[in-house]
Every structure is written in C-alpha cells, then in structure tokens.
Design a protein around this motif. Sequence first.
Motif, mmCIF file in Angstrom:
data_model
loop_
_atom_site.group_PDB
_atom_site.id
_atom_site.type_symbol
_atom_site.label_atom_id
_atom_site.label_comp_id
_atom_site.label_asym_id
_atom_site.label_seq_id
_atom_site.Cartn_x
_atom_site.Cartn_y
_atom_site.Cartn_z
ATOM 1 N N TYR A 87 1.003 -0.895 0.051
ATOM 2 C CA TYR A 87 0.139 0.131 0.092
ATOM 3 C C TYR A 87 0.871 1.156 0.008
ATOM 4 O O TYR A 87 1.362 1.318 0.970
ATOM 5 C CB TYR A 87 -0.861 0.064 1.268
ATOM 6 C CG TYR A 87 -2.000 1.087 1.297
ATOM 7 C CD1 TYR A 87 -3.200 0.918 0.970
ATOM 8 C CD2 TYR A 87 -1.550 2.278 1.983
ATOM 9 C CE1 TYR A 87 -3.953 2.088 1.005
ATOM 10 C CE2 TYR A 87 -2.387 3.378 1.899
ATOM 11 C CZ TYR A 87 -3.712 3.322 1.571
ATOM 12 O OH TYR A 87 -4.713 4.359 1.528
ATOM 13 N N ASN A 88 1.212 1.828 -1.180
ATOM 14 C CA ASN A 88 2.173 2.858 -1.343
ATOM 15 C C ASN A 88 1.403 4.307 -1.964
ATOM 16 O O ASN A 88 0.837 4.112 -2.810
ATOM 17 C CB ASN A 88 3.125 2.389 -2.358
ATOM 18 C CG ASN A 88 4.119 1.410 -1.732
ATOM 19 O OD1 ASN A 88 4.137 1.143 -0.725
ATOM 20 N ND2 ASN A 88 4.478 0.517 -2.700
ATOM 21 N N ILE A 89 2.281 5.131 -1.199
ATOM 22 C CA ILE A 89 1.694 6.444 -1.936
ATOM 23 C C ILE A 89 2.908 7.152 -2.310
ATOM 24 O O ILE A 89 3.793 7.367 -1.401
ATOM 25 C CB ILE A 89 0.972 7.300 -0.898
ATOM 26 C CG1 ILE A 89 -0.671 6.725 -0.804
ATOM 27 C CG2 ILE A 89 0.617 8.849 -1.509
ATOM 28 C CD1 ILE A 89 -1.181 7.552 0.693
ATOM 29 N N THR A 90 3.079 7.240 -3.560
ATOM 30 C CA THR A 90 4.179 8.138 -4.040
ATOM 31 C C THR A 90 4.181 9.408 -5.039
ATOM 32 O O THR A 90 3.115 9.356 -5.619
ATOM 33 C CB THR A 90 5.163 7.048 -5.008
ATOM 34 O OG1 THR A 90 4.188 6.512 -5.981
ATOM 35 C CG2 THR A 90 5.570 5.650 -4.035
ATOM 36 N N PRO A 91 4.931 10.344 -4.987
ATOM 37 C CA PRO A 91 4.902 11.399 -5.574
ATOM 38 C C PRO A 91 5.219 11.014 -7.278
ATOM 39 O O PRO A 91 6.013 10.205 -7.173
ATOM 40 C CB PRO A 91 5.768 12.350 -5.367
ATOM 41 C CG PRO A 91 6.914 11.742 -4.451
ATOM 42 C CD PRO A 91 5.898 10.422 -4.009
ATOM 43 N N MET A 92 4.457 11.645 -8.139
ATOM 44 C CA MET A 92 4.550 11.149 -9.516
ATOM 45 C C MET A 92 5.071 12.154 -10.151
ATOM 46 O O MET A 92 6.262 12.144 -11.106
ATOM 47 C CB MET A 92 3.090 10.797 -10.029
ATOM 48 C CG MET A 92 2.495 9.404 -9.604
ATOM 49 S SD MET A 92 3.909 8.008 -9.620
ATOM 50 C CE MET A 92 3.967 7.744 -11.356
ATOM 51 N N THR A 93 4.994 13.590 -10.118
ATOM 52 C CA THR A 93 5.330 14.815 -10.722
ATOM 53 C C THR A 93 5.512 15.734 -9.788
ATOM 54 O O THR A 93 4.794 16.003 -8.670
ATOM 55 C CB THR A 93 4.498 15.217 -11.790
ATOM 56 O OG1 THR A 93 3.079 15.464 -11.358
ATOM 57 C CG2 THR A 93 4.336 14.262 -13.024
ATOM 58 N N ALA A 94 6.353 16.654 -9.908
ATOM 59 C CA ALA A 94 6.812 17.692 -8.935
ATOM 60 C C ALA A 94 6.513 19.048 -9.779
ATOM 61 O O ALA A 94 6.475 19.384 -10.883
ATOM 62 C CB ALA A 94 8.126 17.571 -8.542
ATOM 63 N N THR A 95 6.265 20.229 -8.823
ATOM 64 C CA THR A 95 5.943 21.368 -9.281
ATOM 65 C C THR A 95 7.459 22.252 -9.091
ATOM 66 O O THR A 95 8.267 21.644 -8.687
ATOM 67 C CB THR A 95 5.113 22.233 -8.395
ATOM 68 O OG1 THR A 95 5.597 22.163 -7.211
ATOM 69 C CG2 THR A 95 3.701 21.544 -8.437
ATOM 70 N N ALA A 96 7.457 23.092 -9.632
ATOM 71 C CA ALA A 96 8.723 24.146 -9.623
ATOM 72 C C ALA A 96 9.251 24.219 -8.175
ATOM 73 O O ALA A 96 10.271 24.309 -7.883
ATOM 74 C CB ALA A 96 8.650 25.434 -10.102
ATOM 75 N N ASP A 97 8.614 24.458 -7.051
ATOM 76 C CA ASP A 97 8.830 24.442 -5.692
ATOM 77 C C ASP A 97 8.821 23.212 -4.964
ATOM 78 O O ASP A 97 8.793 23.267 -3.892
ATOM 79 C CB ASP A 97 8.155 25.506 -5.153
ATOM 80 C CG ASP A 97 6.375 25.165 -5.115
ATOM 81 O OD1 ASP A 97 5.988 24.410 -5.916
ATOM 82 O OD2 ASP A 97 5.642 25.793 -4.413
#
Length: 167
Positions: A87-97
Amino acid sequence: MKKNAILLLFLVAITLSGCGAYNFTGTGKIDAKTFQVNYFQNNAPLIEPGIERTFTLRLQEIIQNQTNLNLINNSGDLLYEGEITQYNITPMTATADQKAAQSRLSITINVRFVNKNKEEDNFEKPFTFFYDYPGTDQLVGSKLSAALDVIFERITQDIFNESLAKW
C-alpha cells in the motif's frame, strides 16, 4: 417461403449451439459448485485500516455476481486466499517549488487460488493497480473510498479473469 424459414431456423440453431460452453461473463464451463474467499490480511508496511475487509467482500461479490457458484465458509471447490502486500503513496510529478503535483496510490495483493477439481488451474500471483490524484489532495473519507473503488474493481476483475475466465 418455407425454405427460407427452415434456413433461418437452421442458422439460429447453429449460432446458439456454438455459444453453449460460454456465458455472458466470458467464463467457460466451471467445474465447481462452491467457492470460498478467506480473509485477506493486510501485511503492507503502510497500513490503511479496513481495506482488507473491503477487498475480501469485493472479491466475494464479483464471483457471486458473475457466476452461479455458492459462497461457503470452508471446503469450497474453489479457494481464494492471500494478503495485501503493498500500500504505497508516491509522488509522480513535481512542481517548480518541489511539491508533488500528482501522487499515486498503488496496492498489490498476493493471491493464492486453488481449484480442488482441476489442480492445473492453481496459481499464486500478485495483482497490482493504482490510482492517480492531485498532489494537493489528502486521501481520506470519500476520496479514499473512490480510490479504493477504482483499484479494487480492477484487481478483483483481474483475479476473476485469471482464475475463471482464462483471459
């Protein structure tokens, strides 16, 4: 006129006889009368309470809705058991900040399937699916329910297809 009617009747009979081994869900002849779904334990490193019960019930429902098999508590002709392993939650894309613009919830469920009447159908295999959502959202309440609906619908259908539909 009579010749056309006989020809039409003949064509209909041939068409229907060709569909005898399948039903509308795509399963062939199932050599079982009963099935059981044992409780799927949540062994994932990150625990979300209650998802094991939800998944177990969803798997029971899809088999009941798409077959004429009877659900029993023990000694079923077909046995489904296993555990939630990820059961994983991972960031897929990031913003400039450097904040997550999109996140992904992924769930993996290891399934052991046993067909007591046809042992060559037995398998143990992981099934995985995911749900992408805005990185600014928190997966709680109805948002978590919506994510689990999407994930469990796909995983249970994949398990059904692997065990009974042979797709």
